[in-house]
Design an enzyme around this catalytic site. Sequence first.
Site, mmCIF file in Angstrom:
data_model
loop_
_atom_site.group_PDB
_atom_site.id
_atom_site.type_symbol
_atom_site.label_atom_id
_atom_site.label_comp_id
_atom_site.label_asym_id
_atom_site.label_seq_id
_atom_site.Cartn_x
_atom_site.Cartn_y
_atom_site.Cartn_z
ATOM 1 N N CYS A 139 0.845 -1.211 0.000
ATOM 2 C CA CYS A 139 0.000 0.000 0.000
ATOM 3 C C CYS A 139 0.869 1.245 0.000
ATOM 4 C CB CYS A 139 -0.932 0.000 1.212
ATOM 5 S SG CYS A 139 -2.050 1.429 1.254
ATOM 6 N N CYS A 142 -0.531 4.071 2.138
ATOM 7 C CA CYS A 142 -0.317 3.847 3.574
ATOM 8 C C CYS A 142 1.120 4.141 3.978
ATOM 9 C CB CYS A 142 -0.635 2.397 3.946
ATOM 10 S SG CYS A 142 -2.218 1.769 3.371
ATOM 11 N N ASP A 143 2.076 3.674 3.187
ATOM 12 C CA ASP A 143 3.461 3.613 3.639
ATOM 13 C C ASP A 143 4.453 4.462 2.847
ATOM 14 O OD1 ASP A 143 2.681 1.760 5.595
ATOM 15 O OD2 ASP A 143 2.927 0.075 4.222
#
Length: 315
Positions: A139, A142-143
Amino acid sequence: MSEKAIEKVHVLIIGSGPAGYTAAIYAARANMKPVLYQGIQPGGQLTITTEVENYPGYPDGIQGPEMMVHFEKQAARMGADIRYGMATKVDFSQQPYRVEIDEETWIEADAVIISTGASAKWLGIESEQRLNGFGVSACAVCDGFFFRGKEVAIVGAGDTAAEEALYLSKLCTTVHMIVRKDTMRASKVMQDRVLATPNITVYWNSETDEILGDHSVKGVRIKNTKDNTTQEVPIGGFFVAIGHQPNSAIFKDYIDMDETGYIKTIPGTSKTNLEGVFAAGDVQDKNYRQAVTAAGSGCMAALDAERYLSAKGLV
């Protein structure tokens, strides 16, 4: 169906990510006495995520597994009956609906909330799993933040991969995009954007031979499938964007889904094609797939279930 004793509940929640736990919080507060089965991965995908910095209410960030412990504790404090176990079969042919747990116990429910999530597809190489959470991620949204100013690689050729490559290009110095064929599956407009972005380098006819690093990602060895040559590229992060698989197979005989298995819900609601069956989180969301949107849809599912049961005179 066997003649084993059947337990009857008002609301059964299947799955324990942000969607399931949020549904449990709301359902318990509404005195619906929800029973939640956590599934094969209690806490869902966040339990394989390291630091979460974009969930509201955690100004200093929080580890994914710790956040899911908080979710679970809050649901339990509200009175939700949280159990370890996995839904293995369903019978939605008539009401009340029946769900088999661990191939041995049947639960009969007036309303069912499906929050079984989706699982990222992986390449299946040893280094990918060993370094998952230590520079390997599925992701970018997300990261990607953790790799600002670094070089990263991303593997994939669809719209999601293109979108994530473009997202990473705004944060990272160089994005090395590994594409298995000599064309992308992404839409023409997304391909054009990728190819027009100067700090995205596309490797055509290529696959990931190995992710390099002992304790964190240090590089990637890319193999050209045309001539079998390899090259090693130093990177700090490796992103897999080859798709997600919704965990919806056991519902396919009863619930409407799209061609890839995501459960269809009536827009603006969590309602499925069966009255009294609701879906929340990543099992019905292939666009956002964020903890905060999953939690929001879990809230919707509990409220929809409450209104449904109230209209039926069951709560």
